[in-house]
Write a protein that holds these residues in place. Sequence first.
Motif, short mmCIF file in Angstrom:
data_model
loop_
_atom_site.label_atom_id
_atom_site.label_comp_id
_atom_site.label_asym_id
_atom_site.label_seq_id
_atom_site.Cartn_x
_atom_site.Cartn_y
_atom_site.Cartn_z
N ARG A 78 -7.87 -1.76 -5.74
CA ARG A 78 -8.17 -1.52 -4.32
C ARG A 78 -9.67 -1.55 -4.05
O ARG A 78 -10.11 -1.98 -2.99
CB ARG A 78 -7.53 -0.22 -3.84
CG ARG A 78 -6.00 -0.30 -3.79
CD ARG A 78 -5.37 0.96 -3.27
NE ARG A 78 -5.76 1.23 -1.90
CZ ARG A 78 -5.19 0.66 -0.84
NH1 ARG A 78 -4.20 -0.20 -0.98
NH2 ARG A 78 -5.62 0.95 0.38
N ALA A 117 -6.41 -6.35 -1.54
CA ALA A 117 -6.39 -4.91 -1.86
C ALA A 117 -5.28 -4.19 -1.11
O ALA A 117 -4.68 -3.24 -1.61
CB ALA A 117 -7.74 -4.29 -1.54
N ARG A 118 -4.97 -4.68 0.10
CA ARG A 118 -3.99 -3.93 0.90
C ARG A 118 -2.56 -4.09 0.38
O ARG A 118 -1.65 -3.43 0.84
CB ARG A 118 -4.10 -4.32 2.37
CG ARG A 118 -3.67 -5.72 2.64
CD ARG A 118 -3.72 -6.05 4.09
NE ARG A 118 -3.26 -7.43 4.21
CZ ARG A 118 -3.58 -8.25 5.17
NH1 ARG A 118 -4.32 -7.84 6.16
NH2 ARG A 118 -3.11 -9.48 5.18
N VAL A 126 -1.44 2.76 -2.81
CA VAL A 126 -2.55 3.72 -2.71
C VAL A 126 -2.30 4.88 -3.68
O VAL A 126 -3.20 5.29 -4.42
CB VAL A 126 -2.69 4.27 -1.27
CG1 VAL A 126 -3.81 5.31 -1.19
CG2 VAL A 126 -2.96 3.12 -0.29
N CYS A 130 -4.49 0.78 -9.98
CA CYS A 130 -4.41 0.62 -8.51
C CYS A 130 -5.76 0.97 -7.88
O CYS A 130 -6.22 0.27 -6.97
CB CYS A 130 -3.30 1.49 -7.93
SG CYS A 130 -1.66 0.90 -8.41
N ALA A 173 0.81 -1.23 0.00
CA ALA A 173 0.00 0.00 0.00
C ALA A 173 0.84 1.28 0.00
O ALA A 173 0.47 2.28 -0.62
CB ALA A 173 -0.94 -0.01 1.20
#
Length: 339
Positions: A278, A286-287, A291, A274, A225
């Motif tokens: 996510r 997703a983690r 981000v 991304c 992330a």
Amino acid sequence: STVLVTGGTGFIGMHCIETLLHHGFKVKATVRSHKKGEILKRCFPRYSSKISIGLIKDITDTKSLIREIKGCSAVLHLASPYTYNVKDCFSELVEPALEGTKAILKAAESESKVKRVVITSSFAAVFDATKGLQPGVVLNEDQFSPLTIADGCSTQDPAVAYRASKIVAERYAWNFIKQRRPHFDISVVCPPMVYGPLVSTALLDNLDHLNFSNTCIWKMANLGADSPVPPTKGPVYVDVRDLAEAEYRALILKQAGNERFMVSAGDFCNQEICDVLRQSLSHDRARNVPVGTPGQRMSGSHYTTDSSKAITMLGISFRSIENSVVDLVNQLYEYQISH
Ligand code: NDP
């Protein structure tokens, strides 16, 4: 009738085989090993009587191709190296692409039943990378990369050699048609980055051997992330299922003869990938995805593509980037769990 598919064990090749079988064609797939051929056949259990294998250890082997093409009425030519993991750019990228195209065209000339050869070229054979990102420029099938065999010969950069391999092979094919006027025609498809799920992971020995374009997505999906989103290098894409349909139509439609098609869904950026990963993956998956700056897009800062010729003449439509990458990443997680 039977279609010869070269590179049938590859990411795109397997989708092409599936599409052909689905539409009622018989397929003869060229493979580099007997074992791979057996696994490939088992990937299509419903069609075991419709798929046969031709063992061709190297795509530049004209003699074997002439033997295997007997009885085939068309060819989808995909076998060509797409990797940057090479020691010698020329002999591992440019030479097999060019000599493989020469060999398949020569083989097609030897079989009077062959009506069409569809060549999988690339966006790499369209754009001129030295011009950079070219904001505002719209590229279609009218553009040809200026790279030559001399560029492919002198470079140490596998990306340049790969791009040279695609244009040099494609140019050879067009010249062949012009000069030799064979009894068949060609149709050329130019896809950008091809993403999407694999027909089957049965041929994947491990995730390090995943095909090049999907490797970019899988690596990014596992960066973590807090890692920065990697820069988007080739900002145009197509889903593999849409490309396989385009290849199929380029094969069967009369009007696709001696035509070139840009087959691109349009632009994307890694931040967008991304964001959708996510949003759509389960929490534990997703983690692992960077981000970055959610919602930020590169839009307008680079070239894009126009595929209206393929849309109109081949009648295809394009899946979203979300569709391509979410299905792929979930499939690779399932593979990882079971291996
Ligand atoms: P893969 O690496 O998954 O498949 C390549 C296929 O070609 C495999 O079947 C491979 O056999 C075969 N092959 C490679 N080199 C040789 C050789 N010297 N002799 C015989 N067979 C060989 O790649 P893709 O499916 O992604 O690519 C297929 C085609 O599409 C290529 O022509 C590529 O340039 C083109 N393309 C791909 C794009 C993408 O983003 N993926 C974008 C634009 C074009 P084996 O399984 O034994 O290794």
